[in-house]
Scaffold this active site. Structure first.
Site, PDB file in Angstrom:
ATOM      1  N   GLN A  11       4.601   3.480  -4.272  1.00 52.37           N
ATOM      2  CA  GLN A  11       3.148   3.781  -4.387  1.00 52.37           C
ATOM      3  C   GLN A  11       2.917   5.312  -4.018  1.00 52.37           C
ATOM      4  O   GLN A  11       3.825   5.937  -3.849  1.00 52.37           O
ATOM      5  CB  GLN A  11       2.424   3.113  -3.074  1.00 52.37           C
ATOM      6  CG  GLN A  11       2.995   3.505  -1.758  1.00 52.37           C
ATOM      7  CD  GLN A  11       2.777   2.461  -0.509  1.00 52.37           C
ATOM      8  OE1 GLN A  11       2.240   1.718  -0.859  1.00 52.37           O
ATOM      9  NE2 GLN A  11       3.413   2.748   0.398  1.00 52.37           N
ATOM     10  N   GLU A  59       9.625  -1.456   7.477  1.00 47.19           N
ATOM     11  CA  GLU A  59       8.891  -0.686   6.523  1.00 47.19           C
ATOM     12  C   GLU A  59       9.594  -0.426   5.289  1.00 47.19           C
ATOM     13  O   GLU A  59      10.669  -0.059   5.357  1.00 47.19           O
ATOM     14  CB  GLU A  59       8.346   0.656   7.255  1.00 47.19           C
ATOM     15  CG  GLU A  59       7.685   1.550   6.249  1.00 47.19           C
ATOM     16  CD  GLU A  59       6.272   1.106   5.729  1.00 47.19           C
ATOM     17  OE1 GLU A  59       5.316   0.314   6.400  1.00 47.19           O
ATOM     18  OE2 GLU A  59       6.610   1.128   4.277  1.00 47.19           O
ATOM     19  N   ASP A 114      12.899  -3.895   2.534  1.00 47.95           N
ATOM     20  CA  ASP A 114      11.902  -4.511   2.024  1.00 47.95           C
ATOM     21  C   ASP A 114      11.752  -5.839   3.105  1.00 47.95           C
ATOM     22  O   ASP A 114      12.541  -6.597   3.359  1.00 47.95           O
ATOM     23  CB  ASP A 114      12.465  -5.117   0.666  1.00 47.95           C
ATOM     24  CG  ASP A 114      11.388  -6.273   0.130  1.00 47.95           C
ATOM     25  OD1 ASP A 114      10.659  -6.259   0.670  1.00 47.95           O
ATOM     26  OD2 ASP A 114      11.713  -6.760  -0.947  1.00 47.95           O
ATOM     27  N   GLY A 115      10.553  -5.843   3.515  1.00 46.87           N
ATOM     28  CA  GLY A 115      10.269  -7.099   4.469  1.00 46.87           C
ATOM     29  C   GLY A 115      10.241  -8.549   4.011  1.00 46.87           C
ATOM     30  O   GLY A 115      10.841  -9.197   4.714  1.00 46.87           O
ATOM     31  N   ASP A 152       1.590  -6.269   9.090  1.00 46.23           N
ATOM     32  CA  ASP A 152       0.587  -4.957   8.915  1.00 46.23           C
ATOM     33  C   ASP A 152       0.859  -4.300   7.598  1.00 46.23           C
ATOM     34  O   ASP A 152       1.419  -3.330   7.409  1.00 46.23           O
ATOM     35  CB  ASP A 152       1.168  -4.065  10.176  1.00 46.23           C
ATOM     36  CG  ASP A 152       0.109  -2.953  10.242  1.00 46.23           C
ATOM     37  OD1 ASP A 152      -0.870  -2.842   9.483  1.00 46.23           O
ATOM     38  OD2 ASP A 152       0.564  -1.766  10.927  1.00 46.23           O
ATOM     39  N   PRO A 205       2.977  -2.865  -3.423  1.00 46.41           N
ATOM     40  CA  PRO A 205       4.267  -3.389  -2.918  1.00 46.41           C
ATOM     41  C   PRO A 205       3.991  -4.525  -1.931  1.00 46.41           C
ATOM     42  O   PRO A 205       4.985  -5.082  -1.687  1.00 46.41           O
ATOM     43  CB  PRO A 205       4.593  -1.870  -2.102  1.00 46.41           C
ATOM     44  CG  PRO A 205       3.445  -1.205  -2.118  1.00 46.41           C
ATOM     45  CD  PRO A 205       2.693  -1.438  -3.312  1.00 46.41           C
TER      46      PRO A 205
HETATM   47  N1  AG3 Z   1      -3.327  -1.617   6.671  1.00 44.43           N
HETATM   48  C1  AG3 Z   1      -4.444  -1.707   5.588  1.00 44.43           C
HETATM   49  C2  AG3 Z   1      -5.552  -2.363   5.823  1.00 44.43           C
HETATM   50  C3  AG3 Z   1      -6.183  -2.730   4.713  1.00 44.43           C
HETATM   51  C4  AG3 Z   1      -6.960  -1.468   4.223  1.00 44.43           C
HETATM   52  N2  AG3 Z   1      -7.649  -1.715   2.992  1.00 44.43           N
HETATM   53  C5  AG3 Z   1      -8.406  -0.813   2.461  1.00 44.43           C
HETATM   54  N3  AG3 Z   1      -8.746   0.362   2.878  1.00 44.43           N
HETATM   55  N4  AG3 Z   1      -9.087  -1.140   1.194  1.00 44.43           N
HETATM   56  C6  AG3 Z   1      -3.539  -0.800   7.669  1.00 44.43           C
HETATM   57  C7  AG3 Z   1      -2.194  -0.308   8.197  1.00 44.43           C
HETATM   58  C8  AG3 Z   1      -2.379   0.393   9.532  1.00 44.43           C
HETATM   59  N5  AG3 Z   1      -1.407   0.320  10.521  1.00 44.43           N
END
Ligand code: AG3
Length: 290
Positions: A34, A109, A140-141, A158, A165
């Site tokens: 990404q 991660e 890869d999770g 999370d 990904p």
């Molecule tokens: N995880 C992302 C949540 C989704 C956000 N989406 C968006 N902005 N369109 C956050 C990771 C924090 N540890």
């Protein structure tokens, strides 16, 4: 100033764009997975964006990280082994290791670039990844879930949005493996997207946990930077009910202080707006989320 900026935008297919005033592009890289950016904003401190979607800002990250970690960790009576899938900014790990019962927090991660960028520019969240109880693996999770032989008391997914990904993290196979690796009294919490904009995805998330969980339910929080403000997590457990098995006294006795989470918010966050609540009931037929 190396890379001056006027603003940074998160664009939405639903027909709106959120624009933040910004002063500097601190980091930009294209990983195998990404685009990764860290931007100095005017109003939100430093901001991490993956594929131009806001993941973390220094100003409001506490909301998401409080709610992903403390809700399951205060329901589970003795969470020793915690797994985080994703979470490369470190904020979730930071809140997990505040719980003294946690012996190990494995963090898987996929993108080294996210970890490195956060370690360099957002120590507020990334610092936790250097703690001795955090076992960070760049992997890869989905593959980890399939191959691991470890068992976890709490698994926190999370993830980013279900594009790029993170797509397989919203899939059936992944959830089969998650529940295989979960202890019999384990709890899973997954990033649950927007109740307003992602109703189809929320239905799908229910269908993924329903075959495996005894209790499951969305819970909501408000933050400042995810589109629409209102956002969800999905709680699922083979044993515990998110509010009936929650003992508010434990929060007080922990002596911990929070900026968003508290015992009242814990229970209240499971109260859903009617459109989301009726969707949840309709999708849960035969199984209880109450
Ligand atoms: N995880 C992302 C949540 C989704 C956000 N989406 C968006 N902005 N369109 C956050 C990771 C924090 N540890």
């Amino acid at each position: 100033m190396a890379n001056p900026l006027d603003y940074i935008e998160e664009k939405h297919p639903q027909g709106f764009t959120v624009r933040y005033e910004a002063t500097e592009l601190l980091f930009e890289g294209q990983s195998e997975f990404q685009n990764v950016k860290v931007v100095q904003t005017k109003g939100f401190g430093k901001m991490l964006l993956n594929d131009d979607l806001v993941m973390v800002t220094e100003k409001d990250e506490f909301v998401y990280h409080d709610m992903i970690a403390h809700v399951p960790l205060f329901v589970h009576p003795n969470p020793k082994r915690v797994l985080i899938i994703g979470g490369g900014d470190g904020g979730t790990a930071r809140e997990v290791i505040r719980h003294p019962q946690v012996e190990t927090c494995v963090m898987v991660e996929v993108d080294q670039m996210v970890v490195d960028a956060c370690k360099e520019f957002i120590p507020q969240t990334a610092e936790a990844m250097s703690d001795s109880r955090v076992d960070l693996r760049i992997e890869d999770g989905v593959k980890f879930m399939k191959e691991s032989e470890m068992t976890f008391d709490v698994i926190l997914v999370d993830s980013t949005d279900p594009i790029g990904p993170a797509t397989p993290l919203f899939g059936e196979e992944f959830y089969e493996d998650v529940f295989t690796r979960l202890a019999d009294d384990g709890i899973v919490v997954a990033q649950g997207e927007s109740p307003f904009y992602e109703q189809t995805m929320q239905k799908k998330l229910i269908s993924l946990v329903k075959p495996h969980a005894k209790h499951f339910a969305f819970y909501n929080f408000h933050n400042m930077t995810y589109p629409g403000g209102l956002w969800s997590f999905l709680f699922a457990s083979k044993k515990y009910h998110p509010t009936k098995d929650f003992n508010a006294r434990r929060v007080a006795e922990s002596g911990m202080s929070f900026q968003y989470y508290n015992a009242e918010m814990h229970t209240a966050s499971f109260a859903l707006p009617e459109f989301q609540s009726s969707m949840q009931k309709a999708e849960s037929y035969g199984k209880t989320c109450e």
